[in-house]
Design an enzyme around this catalytic site. Structure first.
Site, PDB file in Angstrom:
ATOM      1  N   THR A 103       0.826  -1.207   0.000  1.00 36.64           N
ATOM      2  CA  THR A 103       0.000   0.000   0.000  1.00 36.64           C
ATOM      3  C   THR A 103       0.861   1.258   0.000  1.00 36.64           C
ATOM      4  O   THR A 103       0.553   2.232  -0.689  1.00 36.64           O
ATOM      5  CB  THR A 103      -0.943   0.020   1.217  1.00 36.64           C
ATOM      6  N   HIS A 143      -9.205  -5.947   3.433  1.00 34.67           N
ATOM      7  CA  HIS A 143      -7.786  -6.259   3.637  1.00 34.67           C
ATOM      8  C   HIS A 143      -7.686  -7.673   4.184  1.00 34.67           C
ATOM      9  O   HIS A 143      -8.540  -8.125   4.949  1.00 34.67           O
ATOM     10  CB  HIS A 143      -7.163  -5.264   4.620  1.00 34.67           C
ATOM     11  N   ASP A 177      -4.932  -0.597  -4.860  1.00 34.60           N
ATOM     12  CA  ASP A 177      -3.518  -0.411  -4.515  1.00 34.60           C
ATOM     13  C   ASP A 177      -2.654  -1.615  -4.867  1.00 34.60           C
ATOM     14  O   ASP A 177      -1.518  -1.475  -5.310  1.00 34.60           O
ATOM     15  CB  ASP A 177      -3.359  -0.041  -3.037  1.00 34.60           C
ATOM     16  N   HIS A 178      -3.177  -2.835  -4.676  1.00 30.67           N
ATOM     17  CA  HIS A 178      -2.387  -4.042  -4.972  1.00 30.67           C
ATOM     18  C   HIS A 178      -3.328  -5.238  -4.991  1.00 30.67           C
ATOM     19  O   HIS A 178      -4.522  -5.110  -4.717  1.00 30.67           O
ATOM     20  CB  HIS A 178      -1.262  -4.246  -3.954  1.00 30.67           C
TER      21      HIS A 178
END
Length: 725
Positions: A308, A427, A486-487
């Site tokens: 992140t 997450h 972000d990923h």
């Protein structure tokens, strides 16, 4: 038979001797390391030579380290061997867990940054650990039992010092031999590679640790050695690759607010995805297809170990994360940056604010944001009852609750403002309390993966509420709204689960590259949108947004380009040195046609060879030069006019200071709240923690085995280089 038995007895080590116990320990350490290489890591070893090196490379350090015990005698020597074995095993075990989630190995910078990422780490580790991982400790347990019950007896005779020294020397000679063999198969192994997998595959996990320590020290010395001429060379490279502005899109969002919505761990495949007969993310899908939204469907995350933090770095500075650790943690406080918040304040009079429902020290945000020029940082202390356990999950506040309070602060920001809203509920480990679950888990039989659709759905619902607030407050038509992932959320280590999610029997190497796609969507009021097939990555976000805002960036050191420019290269570098372009992909030492996934030998086609050679040179220089900018803090040598001046040099994000400053600026009359005589827009949320109804799981009418709208090929494959105009 008797002669064979005599021969075996002659050469078989006597485990009741110190040397015999040493040989047994070396063998067991080698065996379990090789097991981990094959089972726990994806090193991509091909051919007999690379497989031979996997067997060979654990041996030298095992000999050198365990050989330390040979300089001692009796019981101390035995327990030293066990202790050294345990230390090596803990290092191996830690990397097994880290690799499972991040597909990389632990670096010194990551360990140094541990304070930035320790929140909820024990919970995450609990989800990562698998029973099979503990195999690496079995040999130690067995050896302790054998010694405790005197099945192996302690040899009290001292090993000759000369023999111990020969063993140590042999370990170093063997290490050099392994390096020589590895260098023959992979030239420039320690000087040109950006991928830690290569170091471990060729040299070994312990050697990687030593290499990483040396590289980290070298990096710390870069600042001392750096000189202005280093920046001049990089400026030349950046200017040679600078693209012309797109006359049609340049300035389309000039003067508008900027609201960047950070989609935590959200991947492109989830857009338009169906599970259990229903859309997983209907609100994000609607935004994706909005007539004013330009959505890039061939957009890749390019993060390294910083995850992140690397995504934020690229977004704000168009610099790559370093190959080791997090730039925000290691350099965020001290380095000079050309960052978006300070630049927009200087060139467009923007107020800037970041919103994050966790502690401000996470990834060193509190210090880095000051350095980047953020006027406000609304972290966890700003939110009502933020420590209430019911309001939190995983790495911070639940998105619905967090966004409701964030909206109230956003409404008080002087316009135009630049804001970044960082969500966290989607997450790893993708846990959610029952009252917030509205869709069944997937059925891949992978517990790490199956909860992903539930937290993605929750994120989508939270965004839907926030989107409605933007419309109700009037910000919807006054703002450029940017959404980006972000990923990855599901790492490529979960190949079987990925295959089930996309409806394939197996996933290919090119499938796993395309699995790295994340959303990048830009909604500009009045600007015609559409699905844009241009290939790009996170490094390109900053120059793309600046051009839409009509802000010139010719003095900026950027390694990305405006994705709307006709001169845009469509080459996406990855942190490990691989890349993807609109035509070809590089994965390790192999090349593929992007549109078909067909493996090619570029030397057989002059055109392909030329394109591949140019892409390799561009990617290698981009990563290396970006590293030099960061590790040498080269922007300190830039002209004063090239570095955006920060408005507030005594910046504080303390709650009392932030609230007082926010109250003071209401008198300017430019915020939404002040324009509405101080009245705040009503924010509607169905969060059950705030009195809303508990979610219930509903299944769609369609067969649950039909789990996606698009075919698997359209989810993961490229869409060619043609763009929607």
């Amino acid at each position: 038979m008797q002669r064979i038995g005599m021969t075996i007895k002659k050469w078989w080590p006597d485990f009741n001797s110190t040397v015999g116990f040493f040989i047994l320990s070396v063998f067991l350490v080698t065996l379990k390391t090789y097991w981990a290489y094959q089972v726990e890591f994806s090193l991509g070893a091909k051919g007999l030579l690379q497989q031979f090196l996997l067997i060979l490379n654990p041996i030298p350090t095992a000999i050198i380290l365990l050989g330390i015990a040979l300089y001692f005698r009796g019981r101390l020597a035995y327990w030293l061997m066990l202790l050294i074995n345990l230390i090596q095993t803990l290092w191996l075990f830690a990397n097994v867990l880290y690799y499972r989630e991040f597909t990389d190995f632990i670096s010194l910078n990551i360990m140094k940054a541990g304070g930035s990422v320790q929140n909820n780490l024990s919970k995450a580790i609990g989800g990562i650990v698998q029973p099979i991982d503990f195999i690496v400790f079995v040999d130690i347990i067995v050896l302790v039992i054998l010694l405790s019950f005197k099945i192996i007896k302690v040899d009290k005779t001292a090993v000759q010092k000369r023999f111990a020294m020969l063993v140590t020397a042999f370990g170093f000679v063997m290490m050099l031999t392994v390096f020589g063999i590895a260098s023959g198969d992979r030239s420039g192994l320690l000087t040109r590679t950006f991928d830690n997998n290569y170091i471990v595959k060729y040299l070994g996990l312990n050697e990687y640790a030593a290499y990483n320590v040396v590289k980290t020290r070298e990096q710390s010395n870069e600042v001392k050695k750096a000189k202005p001429a280093d920046l001049d060379k990089i400026k030349k490279f950046v200017n040679e690759n600078r693209t012309l502005d797109n006359a049609v899109t340049f300035g389309k969002a000039k003067g508008k607010n900027v609201i960047i919505f950070h989609l935590e761990s959200f991947q492109q495949f989830m857009l338009d995805y169906r599970w259990d007969g229903q859309e997983v993310t209907p609100n994000l899908n609607a935004f994706y297809h909005d007539q004013n939204t330009t959505a890039f469907d061939n957009f890749y995350n390019e993060v390294g170990q910083g995850k992140t933090a690397d995504a934020e770095l690229m977004l704000e500075t168009s610099l790559f994360g370093t190959s080791s650790g997090s730039v925000m943690s290691n350099y965020g406080t001290s380095n000079t940056f050309q960052a978006m918040p300070a630049l927009l304040a200087q060139e467009g009079g923007y107020t800037s604010a970041a919103f994050h429902g966790d502690v401000p020290s996470f990834w060193n945000r509190d210090n880095t944001y000051k350095n980047w020029g953020y006027d406000y940082f609304f972290s966890k202390s700003y939110y009502k009852d933020a420590d209430n356990p019911e309001y939190n999950v995983g790495y911070g506040m639940k998105d619905k609750i967090f966004l409701k309070d964030s909206a109230a602060y956003m409404e008080k920001l002087p316009q135009p403002f630049y804001s970044k809203v960082i969500t966290v509920t989607n997450h790893y480990p993708y846990d959610l309390d029952k009252q917030n679950i509205s869709i069944n888990k997937t059925d891949t039989d992978d517990k790490t993966v199956d909860g992903y659709v539930q937290t993605a759905r929750y994120l989508d619902q939270a965004f839907g509420e926030f989107e409605q607030y933007l419309k109700d407050s009037g910000l919807w038509d006054k703002s450029m709204i940017v959404l980006y992932g972000d990923h990855y959320g599901i790492s490529e280590n979960h190949k079987s689960a990925i295959a089930k999610l996309i409806g394939k029997k197996n996933v290919s190497a090119t499938d796993l590259v395309n699995w790295q796609k994340v959303p990048f969507m830009i909604r500009v009021p009045g600007m015609q949108g559409g699905i844009n097939h241009t290939y790009g990555g996170e490094i390109d976000v900053m120059p793309t947004l600046l051009d839409l805002l009509g802000i010139k960036d010719d003095a900026m050191i950027q390694f990305g380009s405006d994705m709307f420019s006709a001169q845009y290269k469509q080459i996406v570098p990855f942190r490990n040195g691989d890349w993807v372009s609109s035509e070809y992909m590089k994965i390790g030492s192999n090349y593929y046609v992007t549109s078909t996934g067909t493996k090619i030998n570029p030397k057989m086609d002059p055109r392909a060879e030329s394109a591949v050679k140019a892409a390799n040179a561009y990617v290698e220089k981009s990563l290396a030069y970006s590293d030099k900018v960061i590790q040498g803090n080269l922007l300190r040598f830039a002209n004063a006019s090239e570095i955006p001046e920060k408005k507030d040099k005594s910046l504080s994000y303390k709650k009392s200071v932030g609230l007082a400053k926010l109250k003071k600026v209401q008198g300017l009359g430019t915020s939404v709240a002040s324009q509405n005589d101080g009245k705040l827009t009503n924010y509607n949320t169905d969060a059950p923690e705030l009195g809303g109804p508990k979610q219930t799981i509903q299944t769609g009418e369609e067969n649950t085995n039909s789990n996606q709208i698009a075919s698997p090929d359209s989810i993961l494959s490229g869409h060619g280089s043609e763009r929607n105009k």
